[in-house]
Design a protein around this motif. Structure first.
Motif, PDB file in Angstrom:
ATOM      1  N   PRO A  26       0.805  -1.224   0.000  1.00 53.81           N
ATOM      2  CA  PRO A  26       0.000   0.000   0.000  1.00 53.81           C
ATOM      3  C   PRO A  26       0.837   1.273   0.000  1.00 53.81           C
ATOM      4  CG  PRO A  26       0.197  -0.834   2.224  1.00 53.81           C
ATOM      5  CD  PRO A  26       0.980  -1.783   1.318  1.00 53.81           C
ATOM      6  N   PHE A  27       2.029   1.232  -0.546  1.00 56.68           N
ATOM      7  CA  PHE A  27       2.903   2.390  -0.471  1.00 56.68           C
ATOM      8  C   PHE A  27       3.818   2.471  -1.672  1.00 56.68           C
ATOM      9  CE2 PHE A  27       4.655  -1.137   1.996  1.00 56.68           C
ATOM     10  CZ  PHE A  27       5.775  -1.417   1.270  1.00 56.68           C
ATOM     11  N   GLY A  28       4.424   3.622  -1.827  1.00 56.61           N
ATOM     12  CA  GLY A  28       5.449   3.801  -2.841  1.00 56.61           C
ATOM     13  C   GLY A  28       6.794   3.428  -2.255  1.00 56.61           C
ATOM     14  N   PHE A  29       7.801   3.423  -3.091  1.00 59.49           N
ATOM     15  CA  PHE A  29       9.132   3.022  -2.656  1.00 59.49           C
ATOM     16  C   PHE A  29       9.652   3.906  -1.519  1.00 59.49           C
ATOM     17  CE2 PHE A  29      13.788   2.894  -3.034  1.00 59.49           C
ATOM     18  CZ  PHE A  29      13.970   1.536  -2.832  1.00 59.49           C
ATOM     19  N   GLY A  30       9.262   5.176  -1.503  1.00 58.87           N
ATOM     20  CA  GLY A  30       9.723   6.093  -0.463  1.00 58.87           C
ATOM     21  C   GLY A  30       9.300   5.684   0.935  1.00 58.87           C
ATOM     22  N   GLN A  31       8.225   4.941   1.078  1.00 55.37           N
ATOM     23  CA  GLN A  31       7.748   4.506   2.386  1.00 55.37           C
ATOM     24  C   GLN A  31       8.297   3.143   2.796  1.00 55.37           C
ATOM     25  OE1 GLN A  31       3.739   4.959   0.963  1.00 55.37           O
ATOM     26  NE2 GLN A  31       3.294   6.402   2.614  1.00 55.37           N
ATOM     27  N   ALA A  32       9.066   2.530   1.935  1.00 51.10           N
ATOM     28  CA  ALA A  32       9.547   1.171   2.181  1.00 51.10           C
ATOM     29  C   ALA A  32      10.433   1.066   3.418  1.00 51.10           C
ATOM     30  CB  ALA A  32      10.300   0.648   0.961  1.00 51.10           C
ATOM     31  N   ALA A  33      11.262   2.066   3.680  1.00 51.19           N
ATOM     32  CA  ALA A  33      12.163   2.002   4.839  1.00 51.19           C
ATOM     33  C   ALA A  33      11.360   1.899   6.132  1.00 51.19           C
ATOM     34  CB  ALA A  33      13.078   3.219   4.867  1.00 51.19           C
ATOM     35  N   GLY A  34      10.307   2.692   6.247  1.00 53.32           N
ATOM     36  CA  GLY A  34       9.460   2.631   7.439  1.00 53.32           C
ATOM     37  C   GLY A  34       8.769   1.285   7.572  1.00 53.32           C
ATOM     38  N   TRP A  35       8.328   0.748   6.439  1.00 50.01           N
ATOM     39  CA  TRP A  35       7.672  -0.554   6.445  1.00 50.01           C
ATOM     40  C   TRP A  35       8.649  -1.639   6.904  1.00 50.01           C
ATOM     41  CZ3 TRP A  35       8.190  -4.850   2.940  1.00 50.01           C
ATOM     42  CH2 TRP A  35       7.209  -5.821   3.077  1.00 50.01           C
ATOM     43  N   LEU A  36       9.874  -1.598   6.393  1.00 50.95           N
ATOM     44  CA  LEU A  36      10.877  -2.587   6.794  1.00 50.95           C
ATOM     45  C   LEU A  36      11.222  -2.473   8.273  1.00 50.95           C
ATOM     46  CD1 LEU A  36      13.301  -2.635   3.739  1.00 50.95           C
ATOM     47  CD2 LEU A  36      11.732  -4.428   4.468  1.00 50.95           C
ATOM     48  N   SER A  81       8.360  -5.818  14.718  1.00 53.47           N
ATOM     49  CA  SER A  81       7.108  -6.520  15.021  1.00 53.47           C
ATOM     50  C   SER A  81       7.357  -7.836  15.756  1.00 53.47           C
ATOM     51  CB  SER A  81       6.335  -6.809  13.734  1.00 53.47           C
ATOM     52  OG  SER A  81       5.181  -7.577  14.019  1.00 53.47           O
ATOM     53  N   ASN A  82       6.504  -8.116  16.725  1.00 55.18           N
ATOM     54  CA  ASN A  82       6.564  -9.425  17.371  1.00 55.18           C
ATOM     55  C   ASN A  82       5.359 -10.286  16.981  1.00 55.18           C
ATOM     56  OD1 ASN A  82       4.527  -8.218  18.832  1.00 55.18           O
ATOM     57  ND2 ASN A  82       5.344  -8.770  20.832  1.00 55.18           N
ATOM     58  N   VAL A  83       4.558  -9.796  16.025  1.00 52.05           N
ATOM     59  CA  VAL A  83       3.403 -10.566  15.561  1.00 52.05           C
ATOM     60  C   VAL A  83       3.461 -10.878  14.068  1.00 52.05           C
ATOM     61  CG1 VAL A  83       1.871  -9.780  17.406  1.00 52.05           C
ATOM     62  CG2 VAL A  83       1.980  -8.507  15.255  1.00 52.05           C
ATOM     63  N   ASP A  84       4.448 -10.355  13.370  1.00 55.45           N
ATOM     64  CA  ASP A  84       4.621 -10.618  11.943  1.00 55.45           C
ATOM     65  C   ASP A  84       6.084 -10.912  11.660  1.00 55.45           C
ATOM     66  OD1 ASP A  84       1.908 -10.034  11.115  1.00 55.45           O
ATOM     67  OD2 ASP A  84       2.389  -7.929  11.413  1.00 55.45           O
ATOM     68  N   SER A  85       6.322 -11.880  10.817  1.00 53.84           N
ATOM     69  CA  SER A  85       7.683 -12.241  10.435  1.00 53.84           C
ATOM     70  C   SER A  85       7.679 -12.572   8.949  1.00 53.84           C
ATOM     71  CB  SER A  85       8.143 -13.447  11.252  1.00 53.84           C
ATOM     72  OG  SER A  85       9.483 -13.738  11.006  1.00 53.84           O
ATOM     73  N   PHE A  86       8.260 -11.684   8.118  1.00 51.71           N
ATOM     74  CA  PHE A  86       8.255 -11.853   6.670  1.00 51.71           C
ATOM     75  C   PHE A  86       9.653 -12.141   6.142  1.00 51.71           C
ATOM     76  CE2 PHE A  86       4.371  -9.390   7.190  1.00 51.71           C
ATOM     77  CZ  PHE A  86       3.498 -10.059   6.341  1.00 51.71           C
ATOM     78  N   PHE A  87       9.700 -12.911   5.063  1.00 45.02           N
ATOM     79  CA  PHE A  87      10.955 -13.272   4.412  1.00 45.02           C
ATOM     80  C   PHE A  87      10.797 -13.195   2.900  1.00 45.02           C
ATOM     81  CE2 PHE A  87      10.473 -15.850   8.232  1.00 45.02           C
ATOM     82  CZ  PHE A  87      11.646 -15.554   8.917  1.00 45.02           C
ATOM     83  N   VAL A  88      11.895 -12.952   2.207  1.00 51.77           N
ATOM     84  CA  VAL A  88      11.913 -13.184   0.770  1.00 51.77           C
ATOM     85  C   VAL A  88      12.431 -14.598   0.580  1.00 51.77           C
ATOM     86  CG1 VAL A  88      12.146 -10.807  -0.054  1.00 51.77           C
ATOM     87  CG2 VAL A  88      14.190 -12.129   0.473  1.00 51.77           C
ATOM     88  N   ILE A  89      11.978 -15.218  -0.497  1.00 53.99           N
ATOM     89  CA  ILE A  89      12.450 -16.540  -0.869  1.00 53.99           C
ATOM     90  C   ILE A  89      13.427 -16.324  -2.012  1.00 53.99           C
ATOM     91  CG2 ILE A  89      11.817 -18.820  -1.731  1.00 53.99           C
ATOM     92  CD1 ILE A  89       8.893 -18.100  -0.733  1.00 53.99           C
ATOM     93  N   LEU A 136       4.962 -15.458   8.497  1.00 53.13           N
ATOM     94  CA  LEU A 136       3.953 -15.800   9.479  1.00 53.13           C
ATOM     95  C   LEU A 136       3.392 -14.491  10.007  1.00 53.13           C
ATOM     96  CD1 LEU A 136       5.881 -18.617  11.367  1.00 53.13           C
ATOM     97  CD2 LEU A 136       4.194 -18.872   9.542  1.00 53.13           C
ATOM     98  N   THR A 137       2.076 -14.363   9.998  1.00 53.16           N
ATOM     99  CA  THR A 137       1.423 -13.145  10.468  1.00 53.16           C
ATOM    100  C   THR A 137       0.460 -13.484  11.599  1.00 53.16           C
ATOM    101  OG1 THR A 137      -0.422 -13.276   8.923  1.00 53.16           O
ATOM    102  CG2 THR A 137       1.564 -12.157   8.148  1.00 53.16           C
ATOM    103  N   LYS A 138       0.032 -12.456  12.291  1.00 55.56           N
ATOM    104  CA  LYS A 138      -0.921 -12.625  13.398  1.00 55.56           C
ATOM    105  C   LYS A 138      -0.425 -13.662  14.396  1.00 55.56           C
ATOM    106  CE  LYS A 138      -4.598 -11.645  10.144  1.00 55.56           C
ATOM    107  NZ  LYS A 138      -5.665 -12.253   9.346  1.00 55.56           N
ATOM    108  N   ILE A 139       0.882 -13.630  14.684  1.00 52.97           N
ATOM    109  CA  ILE A 139       1.455 -14.596  15.621  1.00 52.97           C
ATOM    110  C   ILE A 139       0.862 -14.338  17.000  1.00 52.97           C
ATOM    111  CG2 ILE A 139       3.562 -15.446  16.716  1.00 52.97           C
ATOM    112  CD1 ILE A 139       5.078 -14.502  14.169  1.00 52.97           C
ATOM    113  N   ASP A 140       0.271 -15.376  17.575  1.00 54.79           N
ATOM    114  CA  ASP A 140      -0.305 -15.322  18.918  1.00 54.79           C
ATOM    115  C   ASP A 140       0.601 -16.157  19.813  1.00 54.79           C
ATOM    116  OD1 ASP A 140      -1.742 -15.933  21.296  1.00 54.79           O
ATOM    117  OD2 ASP A 140      -3.652 -15.618  20.260  1.00 54.79           O
ATOM    118  N   TRP A 141       1.395 -15.485  20.643  1.00 54.90           N
ATOM    119  CA  TRP A 141       2.397 -16.173  21.448  1.00 54.90           C
ATOM    120  C   TRP A 141       1.772 -16.947  22.602  1.00 54.90           C
ATOM    121  CZ3 TRP A 141       6.756 -16.812  19.122  1.00 54.90           C
ATOM    122  CH2 TRP A 141       7.173 -15.879  18.168  1.00 54.90           C
TER     123      TRP A 141
END
Length: 181
Positions: free
Chosen positions: A34-44, A50-58, A74-79
């Motif tokens: 939902p963003f342009g490249f300029g917002q990518a740093a904040g997203w990363l 985050s302790n509820v989302d864990s994303f990876f590139v393959i 893995l998203t919506k991690i419920d510990w």
């Protein structure tokens, strides 16, 4: 035949540029940045914190040259309840389709994600919801996922309302399948 080495790794800034380049492909319908490249740093930074989302590139490497071939996590991690939702999308060789495809690299990446969820994070249950026309249903069932239910007209996709299929895999079933194979 040259072996393809498949890895999951943390998303980095150059990866965002590659993923954003897919905005006009079916892959973008799955990822929905939902963003342009300029917002990518904040997203990363948000993902890293985050302790509820864990994303990876393959990535897949053949003869030392690695390229991004998908995105998973893995998203919506419920510990407390020890469960999480799986997100998994592969980019095919022409970068025009997104799905769990029947390829050795895809199977390896998906198994790596399951191992991360069950063995590294010690989760008890991983689940996924897919549209009824998703070609990955057979692959998920082959990996041990069981259909838990169906939601009628739950997702608008390809110009019409579609059913959503809910599948899950428990840690005990995952471990039993690994020991029996």
């Amino acid at each position: 035949m040259t072996e393809i080495k498949v890895q999951l790794r943390q998303i980095e800034m150059p990866d965002v540029a590659q993923l954003n380049a897919l905005q006009e492909t079916p892959f973008h319908k799955v990822v929905r940045f939902p963003f342009g490249f300029g917002q990518a740093a904040g997203w990363l930074e948000g993902i890293a914190a985050s302790n509820v989302d864990s994303f990876f590139v393959i990535t897949a490497a053949k003869e030392g040259s690695a390229r991004v071939v998908g995105l998973c996590g893995l998203t919506k991690i419920d510990w407390v309840s020890r469960h999480a939702e799986i997100f998994f999308a592969m980019i095919d060789k022409d970068k025009a389709k997104a799905s769990i495809q029947e390829q050795a690299a895809t199977t390896t990446a998906f198994q790596n994600l399951l191992q991360y969820g069950f063995r590294t994070l010690n989760l008890n249950r991983l689940y996924v919801c897919i549209a009824d026309n998703n070609k990955s249903l057979n692959s998920l069932e082959a990996a041990g996922f069981i259909i838990e239910g169906i939601s009628e007209e739950a997702e608008f996709l390809d110009g019409k309302m579609r059913q959503t299929i809910h599948l899950a895999l428990l840690a005990t079933e995952y471990e039993n399948a690994r020991h029996n194979s």
